[in-house]
Structures are given as structure tokens and as C-alpha cells.
Design a protein around this motif. Structure first.
Motif, PDB file in Angstrom:
ATOM      1  N   GLN A 155      -9.389 -22.406  42.179  1.00 19.14           N
ATOM      2  CA  GLN A 155     -10.090 -22.038  40.957  1.00 19.14           C
ATOM      3  C   GLN A 155     -11.017 -23.162  40.506  1.00 19.14           C
ATOM      4  O   GLN A 155     -10.744 -24.337  40.733  1.00 19.14           O
ATOM      5  N   LEU A 156     -12.093 -22.760  39.864  1.00 18.25           N
ATOM      6  CA  LEU A 156     -13.013 -23.734  39.307  1.00 18.25           C
ATOM      7  C   LEU A 156     -12.341 -24.466  38.156  1.00 18.25           C
ATOM      8  O   LEU A 156     -11.538 -23.892  37.426  1.00 18.25           O
ATOM      9  N   THR A 157     -12.697 -25.722  37.978  1.00 21.96           N
ATOM     10  CA  THR A 157     -12.201 -26.445  36.823  1.00 21.96           C
ATOM     11  C   THR A 157     -12.866 -25.878  35.576  1.00 21.96           C
ATOM     12  O   THR A 157     -13.892 -25.189  35.656  1.00 21.96           O
ATOM     13  N   LYS A 158     -12.308 -26.175  34.417  1.00 24.71           N
ATOM     14  CA  LYS A 158     -12.888 -25.711  33.159  1.00 24.71           C
ATOM     15  C   LYS A 158     -14.315 -26.237  33.013  1.00 24.71           C
ATOM     16  O   LYS A 158     -15.217 -25.517  32.592  1.00 24.71           O
ATOM     17  N   GLN A 159     -14.543 -27.495  33.410  1.00 21.89           N
ATOM     18  CA  GLN A 159     -15.873 -28.103  33.310  1.00 21.89           C
ATOM     19  C   GLN A 159     -16.863 -27.399  34.246  1.00 21.89           C
ATOM     20  O   GLN A 159     -17.998 -27.131  33.863  1.00 21.89           O
ATOM     21  N   ASP A 160     -16.424 -27.082  35.481  1.00 21.00           N
ATOM     22  CA  ASP A 160     -17.299 -26.367  36.414  1.00 21.00           C
ATOM     23  C   ASP A 160     -17.631 -24.975  35.890  1.00 21.00           C
ATOM     24  O   ASP A 160     -18.769 -24.518  35.991  1.00 21.00           O
ATOM     25  N   SER A 161     -16.635 -24.288  35.335  1.00 22.99           N
ATOM     26  CA  SER A 161     -16.863 -22.947  34.792  1.00 22.99           C
ATOM     27  C   SER A 161     -17.873 -22.971  33.657  1.00 22.99           C
ATOM     28  O   SER A 161     -18.693 -22.070  33.532  1.00 22.99           O
ATOM     29  N   LEU A 162     -17.806 -24.002  32.834  1.00 20.63           N
ATOM     30  CA  LEU A 162     -18.729 -24.138  31.715  1.00 20.63           C
ATOM     31  C   LEU A 162     -20.178 -24.111  32.194  1.00 20.63           C
ATOM     32  O   LEU A 162     -21.036 -23.512  31.573  1.00 20.63           O
ATOM     33  N   TRP A 163     -20.439 -24.766  33.340  1.00 22.86           N
ATOM     34  CA  TRP A 163     -21.806 -24.929  33.834  1.00 22.86           C
ATOM     35  C   TRP A 163     -22.276 -23.808  34.766  1.00 22.86           C
ATOM     36  O   TRP A 163     -23.384 -23.865  35.284  1.00 22.86           O
ATOM     37  N   LEU A 164     -21.457 -22.782  34.991  1.00 24.88           N
ATOM     38  CA  LEU A 164     -21.850 -21.711  35.907  1.00 24.88           C
ATOM     39  C   LEU A 164     -23.223 -21.095  35.604  1.00 24.88           C
ATOM     40  O   LEU A 164     -23.983 -20.826  36.527  1.00 24.88           O
ATOM     41  N   LYS A 183     -19.606 -28.234  21.570  1.00 27.53           N
ATOM     42  CA  LYS A 183     -18.333 -27.525  21.393  1.00 27.53           C
ATOM     43  C   LYS A 183     -18.171 -26.973  19.984  1.00 27.53           C
ATOM     44  O   LYS A 183     -17.561 -25.925  19.796  1.00 27.53           O
ATOM     45  N   MET A 184     -18.690 -27.678  18.998  1.00 30.49           N
ATOM     46  CA  MET A 184     -18.554 -27.226  17.613  1.00 30.49           C
ATOM     47  C   MET A 184     -19.340 -25.938  17.373  1.00 30.49           C
ATOM     48  O   MET A 184     -18.863 -25.031  16.702  1.00 30.49           O
ATOM     49  N   ARG A 185     -20.550 -25.861  17.926  1.00 27.38           N
ATOM     50  CA  ARG A 185     -21.380 -24.665  17.741  1.00 27.38           C
ATOM     51  C   ARG A 185     -21.195 -23.652  18.864  1.00 27.38           C
ATOM     52  O   ARG A 185     -21.732 -22.549  18.797  1.00 27.38           O
ATOM     53  N   LYS A 186     -20.475 -24.062  19.924  1.00 32.05           N
ATOM     54  CA  LYS A 186     -20.250 -23.202  21.095  1.00 32.05           C
ATOM     55  C   LYS A 186     -21.566 -22.703  21.696  1.00 32.05           C
ATOM     56  O   LYS A 186     -21.754 -21.518  21.945  1.00 32.05           O
ATOM     57  N   THR A 187     -22.464 -23.662  21.915  1.00 34.55           N
ATOM     58  CA  THR A 187     -23.746 -23.326  22.528  1.00 34.55           C
ATOM     59  C   THR A 187     -24.268 -24.513  23.334  1.00 34.55           C
ATOM     60  O   THR A 187     -23.858 -25.656  23.117  1.00 34.55           O
ATOM     61  N   PHE A 188     -25.171 -24.222  24.245  1.00 31.88           N
ATOM     62  CA  PHE A 188     -25.819 -25.271  25.024  1.00 31.88           C
ATOM     63  C   PHE A 188     -27.036 -25.771  24.257  1.00 31.88           C
ATOM     64  O   PHE A 188     -27.761 -24.983  23.639  1.00 31.88           O
ATOM     65  N   VAL A 189     -27.245 -27.079  24.316  1.00 28.27           N
ATOM     66  CA  VAL A 189     -28.379 -27.716  23.662  1.00 28.27           C
ATOM     67  C   VAL A 189     -29.174 -28.448  24.743  1.00 28.27           C
ATOM     68  O   VAL A 189     -28.597 -29.121  25.597  1.00 28.27           O
ATOM     69  N   PHE A 190     -30.479 -28.295  24.704  1.00 29.44           N
ATOM     70  CA  PHE A 190     -31.367 -28.944  25.661  1.00 29.44           C
ATOM     71  C   PHE A 190     -32.313 -29.839  24.873  1.00 29.44           C
ATOM     72  O   PHE A 190     -33.080 -29.361  24.041  1.00 29.44           O
ATOM     73  N   ARG A 191     -32.226 -31.143  25.135  1.00 28.01           N
ATOM     74  CA  ARG A 191     -33.108 -32.113  24.490  1.00 28.01           C
ATOM     75  C   ARG A 191     -34.111 -32.593  25.533  1.00 28.01           C
ATOM     76  O   ARG A 191     -33.724 -33.094  26.580  1.00 28.01           O
ATOM     77  N   GLN A 192     -35.385 -32.426  25.229  1.00 33.32           N
ATOM     78  CA  GLN A 192     -36.454 -32.676  26.195  1.00 33.32           C
ATOM     79  C   GLN A 192     -37.432 -33.697  25.616  1.00 33.32           C
ATOM     80  O   GLN A 192     -37.942 -33.509  24.515  1.00 33.32           O
ATOM     81  N   GLU A 210     -45.920 -37.448  26.196  1.00 31.45           N
ATOM     82  CA  GLU A 210     -46.898 -37.442  25.107  1.00 31.45           C
ATOM     83  C   GLU A 210     -46.257 -37.770  23.753  1.00 31.45           C
ATOM     84  O   GLU A 210     -46.949 -37.862  22.745  1.00 31.45           O
ATOM     85  N   GLY A 211     -44.933 -37.919  23.733  1.00 30.11           N
ATOM     86  CA  GLY A 211     -44.242 -38.287  22.501  1.00 30.11           C
ATOM     87  C   GLY A 211     -43.512 -37.158  21.799  1.00 30.11           C
ATOM     88  O   GLY A 211     -42.825 -37.389  20.806  1.00 30.11           O
ATOM     89  N   PHE A 212     -43.617 -35.943  22.289  1.00 29.05           N
ATOM     90  CA  PHE A 212     -42.892 -34.826  21.680  1.00 29.05           C
ATOM     91  C   PHE A 212     -41.437 -34.847  22.137  1.00 29.05           C
ATOM     92  O   PHE A 212     -41.147 -35.162  23.295  1.00 29.05           O
ATOM     93  N   VAL A 213     -40.538 -34.483  21.235  1.00 26.11           N
ATOM     94  CA  VAL A 213     -39.127 -34.323  21.580  1.00 26.11           C
ATOM     95  C   VAL A 213     -38.726 -32.929  21.103  1.00 26.11           C
ATOM     96  O   VAL A 213     -38.786 -32.635  19.906  1.00 26.11           O
ATOM     97  N   ASN A 214     -38.360 -32.087  22.059  1.00 24.54           N
ATOM     98  CA  ASN A 214     -37.949 -30.724  21.737  1.00 24.54           C
ATOM     99  C   ASN A 214     -36.430 -30.631  21.813  1.00 24.54           C
ATOM    100  O   ASN A 214     -35.834 -31.054  22.803  1.00 24.54           O
ATOM    101  N   GLN A 215     -35.832 -30.066  20.780  1.00 28.90           N
ATOM    102  CA  GLN A 215     -34.399 -29.784  20.835  1.00 28.90           C
ATOM    103  C   GLN A 215     -34.240 -28.276  20.798  1.00 28.90           C
ATOM    104  O   GLN A 215     -34.555 -27.630  19.802  1.00 28.90           O
ATOM    105  N   TYR A 216     -33.768 -27.747  21.918  1.00 34.59           N
ATOM    106  CA  TYR A 216     -33.599 -26.309  22.091  1.00 34.59           C
ATOM    107  C   TYR A 216     -32.122 -25.933  21.991  1.00 34.59           C
ATOM    108  O   TYR A 216     -31.252 -26.747  22.292  1.00 34.59           O
ATOM    109  N   ILE A 217     -31.872 -24.679  21.664  1.00 34.61           N
ATOM    110  CA  ILE A 217     -30.539 -24.116  21.824  1.00 34.61           C
ATOM    111  C   ILE A 217     -30.677 -22.918  22.765  1.00 34.61           C
ATOM    112  O   ILE A 217     -31.728 -22.277  22.834  1.00 34.61           O
ATOM    113  N   ALA A 218     -29.610 -22.656  23.504  1.00 33.79           N
ATOM    114  CA  ALA A 218     -29.628 -21.525  24.429  1.00 33.79           C
ATOM    115  C   ALA A 218     -29.551 -20.238  23.623  1.00 33.79           C
ATOM    116  O   ALA A 218     -28.594 -19.997  22.898  1.00 33.79           O
TER     117      ALA A 218
END
Length: 175
Positions: free
Chosen positions: A20-29, A94-103, A107-115
Motif C-alpha cells: 500500500q502507498l504511504t499516507k504521504q504518497d497518497s496525498l500527492w497522487l 492541513k488546516m484548510r485541507k487544500t493544496f497551496v502553490f506559491r510561485q 519579474e518580482g511577482f509572487v502568486n499564491q494559489y489554492i487548488a
């Protein structure tokens, strides 16, 4: 006796691969199809470009690190050409139960996305919840759609109070 141990190992090894996949591996599927090194081509507001992209796990598989380099060759409108670079990290909040992407853009822009979308077919949609170094009200959206031999990425921007408009679209194949 050695033969008996060898046969035992041969019988046991297939079971290890089916463990079985580990919990961490399953998270990233939902992101597993992106892991690797990619090349691509695309076009958009800055013209036609050639892309180099990588996605890899870092810090004990706690994050996915993304690196991007896009080269836009010289054109009559831009005789020097243009190189765009950005990098980012996907984490799981984990608190919001969502993935966050910080890019982070060169050019100096910083984007913080949520899935916003993680489809069973592998489509991933990130929408910004914050953008640094741009006037208030702007939004960005990144969409990754798997294809038979790679994936398509669509990057869109929306001015305050307006709908998303295509900024760039690229297609990537694994190196």
C-alpha cells in the motif's frame, strides 16, 4: 539452502511492489503525473517560446518544487528576445485541507494559489488567493490538463472585475 532463500526472495519481492502507498504518497497522487523533467513549446502574450520545466519532491516529500525557464526568441517587436524564469512550491495546508502553490517570478511577482480543482482524470486548476507586486484585484489561474504524451498548461490573468483572459498556453512532453 541458498536456493531456498533465493526462491523465498523471488516470491516475496512482487508483494513489496504491491504494498500500500504511504499516507504521504497518497496525498500527492493528484500530482504524480507531473513529477519529472519536461520540455515544451507554447505561445501567448510574449510570443512563441520554448519551455524547460521540472517537478520534484523535496524536504522528505513534504513539498513539490517546480522550476520553469521559458525562452522567447527575438522578434520584430522584441529584438532582444526574452527569458522568463520562475520557481515554486506546492504544499498541503492541513488546516484548510487544500493544496497551496506559491510561485516566485523573476519579474518580482509572487502568486499564491489554492487548488480549485483536482479531477479524477488528472486535471489540476489553481486560482490565486493573493498576488504580490501587482495592483489589488488581479487574479491568475493555472490549469494543467494531462494528455496522452504529456500535459497542457494554460495560464490566465484577470484584471479587477473582469473575466480571465489567456496569457499563455504550452504543451509539455517528458524528457
Amino acid at each position: 539452502m541458498k536456493t531456498k532463500h533465493f526462491l523465498t526472495v523471488l516470491l516475496f519481492v512482487p508483494h513489496l511492489s504491491m504494498a500500500q502507498l504511504t499516507k504521504q504518497d497518497s496525498l500527492w497522487l493528484p500530482f504524480s503525473h507531473l513529477i519529472g523533467t519536461w520540455t515544451g513549446t507554447g505561445e501567448g502574450v510574449d510570443g512563441k517560446g520554448k519551455y524547460e520545466r521540472s517537478y520534484q519532491f523535496v524536504n522528505n516529500r513534504q513539498y513539490i518544487e517546480m522550476k520553469n525557464r521559458t525562452v522567447y526568441p527575438p522578434t520584430p517587436e522584441n529584438p532582444k528576445g526574452y527569458v522568463h524564469e520562475d520557481f515554486g512550491y506546492v504544499s498541503y495546508d492541513k488546516m484548510r485541507k487544500t493544496f497551496v502553490f506559491r510561485q516566485f517570478h523573476g519579474e518580482g511577482f509572487v502568486n499564491q494559489y489554492i487548488a480549485e480543482t483536482l479531477s479524477p482524470d488528472g486535471k489540476i486548476v489553481f486560482v490565486t488567493e493573493a498576488i504580490e507586486n501587482i495592483p489589488d484585484g488581479w487574479k491568475a489561474r493555472e490549469t494543467y490538463t494531462p494528455a496522452t504524451n504529456g500535459f497542457e498548461e494554460v495560464f490566465e490573468l484577470a484584471e479587477p472585475g473582469k473575466d480571465f483572459q489567456l496569457y499563455s498556453k504550452g504543451f509539455f512532453t517528458k524528457r
